[in-house]
Design a protein around this motif. Structure first.
Motif, PDB file in Angstrom:
ATOM      1  N   THR A  52      -2.917 -11.260   0.203  1.00 15.59           N
ATOM      2  CA  THR A  52      -1.514 -11.578   0.438  1.00 15.59           C
ATOM      3  C   THR A  52      -0.858 -12.182  -0.783  1.00 15.59           C
ATOM      4  OG1 THR A  52      -1.985 -11.958   2.756  1.00 15.59           O
ATOM      5  CG2 THR A  52       0.040 -12.889   1.928  1.00 15.59           C
ATOM      6  N   GLU A  54       8.371  -7.724  11.033  1.00 13.37           N
ATOM      7  CA  GLU A  54       6.972  -7.362  11.298  1.00 13.37           C
ATOM      8  C   GLU A  54       6.268  -8.469  12.069  1.00 13.37           C
ATOM      9  OE1 GLU A  54       2.852  -6.167   8.903  1.00 13.37           O
ATOM     10  OE2 GLU A  54       4.713  -6.541   7.787  1.00 13.37           O
ATOM     11  N   ALA A  58      -3.095  -6.445   2.647  1.00  7.30           N
ATOM     12  CA  ALA A  58      -2.136  -7.499   2.888  1.00  7.30           C
ATOM     13  C   ALA A  58      -1.142  -7.605   1.761  1.00  7.30           C
ATOM     14  CB  ALA A  58      -2.846  -8.819   3.061  1.00  7.30           C
ATOM     15  N   THR A 116      -0.154  -0.390   9.746  1.00  7.08           N
ATOM     16  CA  THR A 116      -1.203   0.294  10.495  1.00  7.08           C
ATOM     17  C   THR A 116      -0.578   1.387  11.348  1.00  7.08           C
ATOM     18  OG1 THR A 116      -1.003  -1.207  12.379  1.00  7.08           O
ATOM     19  CG2 THR A 116      -2.526  -1.845  10.620  1.00  7.08           C
ATOM     20  N   ARG A 128      -2.999  -9.106   8.928  1.00  2.00           N
ATOM     21  CA  ARG A 128      -3.418  -7.896   8.204  1.00  2.00           C
ATOM     22  C   ARG A 128      -4.910  -7.924   7.916  1.00  2.00           C
ATOM     23  NH1 ARG A 128       1.815  -8.752   4.456  1.00  2.00           N
ATOM     24  NH2 ARG A 128       3.353  -7.702   5.768  1.00  2.00           N
ATOM     25  N   ILE A 158       1.318  -3.200   0.750  1.00  2.00           N
ATOM     26  CA  ILE A 158       1.557  -3.527   2.152  1.00  2.00           C
ATOM     27  C   ILE A 158       1.656  -2.208   2.908  1.00  2.00           C
ATOM     28  CG2 ILE A 158       3.034  -4.737   3.788  1.00  2.00           C
ATOM     29  CD1 ILE A 158       1.697  -6.497   1.664  1.00  2.00           C
ATOM     30  N   THR A 192      -6.296  -4.085   7.195  1.00  2.00           N
ATOM     31  CA  THR A 192      -5.353  -3.335   6.362  1.00  2.00           C
ATOM     32  C   THR A 192      -4.974  -4.153   5.157  1.00  2.00           C
ATOM     33  OG1 THR A 192      -3.468  -4.243   7.584  1.00  2.00           O
ATOM     34  CG2 THR A 192      -4.386  -2.148   8.367  1.00  2.00           C
TER      35      THR A 192
END
Length: 494
Positions: free
Chosen positions: A4, A393, A494, A214, A487, A211, A492
């Motif tokens: 992140t 999100e 980040a 999904t 995430r 980013i 997935t």
């Protein structure tokens, strides 16, 4: 798996920012000179030019931009969702930029059709390029601090393009065209088209989308629109975008009248002489002619010359403001810095009403301070829009970056249309007479009111709206932390 708090390299930030420099060489030319080009270079009737610009502008705002936003969010390639749009529009963007500023002799109706088609295609390709480009800033990293930094790089590039267009374009047209504006525009736009295409390709090659939504986040268009309507920060940012760009068009379209009809010509001439500006232009001309080139044909009348210098000094101060924007945002949060800087810039706008016609240094000083304060807000606006996509999100469990940015770009175009229309409407209300050597006292006072009080109103309303915008520094940290955890749990990037 990217983290992140991924730190973007200087290479990636510079590569990304070149895309905005490329786009703004064309966008700033369209905003500043398209009407002039159609009427004074291509020789279309003013009413026809206005109709073409308005109709195509509305198509861009309400058809092209939302359509591209919907399609971009549903693009899936090995390069990501948004980078392919930059790649595949790079060459068409350059070609159409050149075609839109060429002047084929096709007869009266043919010229109108040519202008309409080339401008419409350019606006369509601009949307297909610039919207995914803007959305890309929201998926390069999940770090809000890095987004602040990225926006600062990006908008320094924007200011460089703005300086080139607002200060240097007409001299370049005259130099490259050897005094012929038709050839000059074609040659300048050829350079812009080639440079822009190369810069877009560099942007594509140097960036990476990290980013990645999904599959569970996918949904229909109606779901995307429903999420937007229920997103309060998005509502605030849409209104804020309209207000900010209405201000830009309103004050930007009126400054030239302020210099032409309010400021003292003798005082402007004295300022240009006393500051050494005239001497600098003379020295530049001597150097150019010494190299066998055409002279740098700077506008000779004091009002136009001072106005160009005025624009240039403001842009330089905006770049300085952009330079300190990230540090302030990292320390105090984007919302609070944006609101404080916008309010301070408004105070310097209001000062314009009080200046006498001979106070040229004070006018320049106020504009430079206004530019510095406003420059702080420039990168924050778009970084805040990326935060809104994160907020959506977090709340909805779905990411729709491009549709969020497309709505803001619609707001941008609406604001520019409103501000531009207000310039003409206010002048007409006060009794403005085109091409008159002097205007009535009522018109002059209306011009002073427009560049100060009337232009301040959208900014003051925007500052008030920010009190209802809930993404402060604390909320930024929470969004970044919780999305990163979500995430990572989903496996997935980040």
């Amino acid at each position: 798996m990217a983290s992140t708090d991924h730190t973007l390299s200087i290479r990636e930030k510079l590569g990304y920012s070149l895309g905005d420099l490329a786009a703004n060489l064309i966008f700033q030319t369209l905003v500043t000179y398209l009407a002039f080009f159609y009427t004074d270079v291509y020789r279309l009737p003013a009413s026809t030019a206005a109709t073409i610009i308005f109709v195509v502008g509305m198509l861009g705002a309400f058809l092209f931009t939302p359509l591209i936003g919907i399609l971009a969010d549903r693009t899936a390639t090995r390069w990501g969702r948004f980078r392919p749009w930059i790649l595949f529009t790079a060459i068409p963007f350059g070609v159409l930029s050149l075609l839109a500023f060429t002047t084929p002799d096709l007869g009266e109706r043919g010229k109108v059709a040519y202008a309409l088609v080339t401008y419409a295609l350019l606006v369509l390709v601009y949307a297909a390029n610039n919207l995914p480009y803007s959305a890309l800033s929201g998926v390069l990293t999940g770090s809000m601090s890095q987004r602040n930094s990225l926006s600062a790089y990006r908008f320094v590039a924007v200011m460089i393009a703005q300086f080139i267009i607002q200060v240097l374009l007409m001299p370049l047209v005259l130099i490259l065209g050897d005094g012929d504006r038709v050839q000059g525009f074609e040659r300048v736009m050829t350079v812009f088209a080639v440079v822009g295409t190369v810069f877009f390709l560099i942007t594509f090659a140097t960036t990476r989308e990290r980013i990645v939504p999904t599959k569970a986040q996918s949904g229909g268009v109606l779901q995307d629109l429903s999420d937007l309507v229920a997103n309060r920060p998005w509502q605030v940012m849409l209104a804020l975008t309209i207000l900010v760009f209405a201000n830009l068009a309103l004050k930007g379209g009126t400054y030239i009248y302020y210099f032409q009809y309010y400021m003292s010509e003798a005082a402007l001439a004295g300022f240009l002489q006393d500051t050494g500006f005239n001497g600098m232009i003379d020295a530049l001309n001597a150097a150019l002619t010494g190299m066998g080139l055409a002279g740098f044909q700077w506008p000779e009348d004091p009002a136009t010359s001072a106005f160009s210098l005025f624009n240039g000094s403001g842009i330089i101060c905006m770049i300085l403001g952009i330079g300190v924007s990230r540090r302030l945002a990292d320390r105090f949060g984007k919302r609070d810095v944006f609101g404080g800087a916008l309010f301070a810039s408004t105070l310097f706008l209001l000062a314009f009403y009080a200046f006498p016609p001979t106070a040229v240094p004070m006018v320049f000083g106020a504009f430079m301070l206004h530019g510095f304060c406003y420059g702080i807000t420039i990168p924050l606006l778009w970084a805040m829009i990326a935060d809104v996509a994160d907020y959506s999100e977090l709340k909805n469990g779905r990411r729709a970056t491009a549709i969020v940015f497309s709505a803001m770009l619609c707001g941008l175009k609406i604001g520019l249309s409103i501000g531009g229309a207000l310039v003409a409407g206010i002048l007409a209300h006060y009794g403005y007479v085109a091409d008159a050597d002097q205007q009535s006292a009522a018109v002059v006072d209306g011009i002073r009111m427009t560049v100060s009080v009337y232009s301040a109103i959208p900014f003051l309303v925007a500052v008030a709206l920010l009190f209802t915008y809930e993404i402060d520094k604390r909320m930024e940290a929470r969004i970044e932390r919780e999305l990163g955890e979500r995430r990572r749990a989903a496996g997935t990037p980040a």
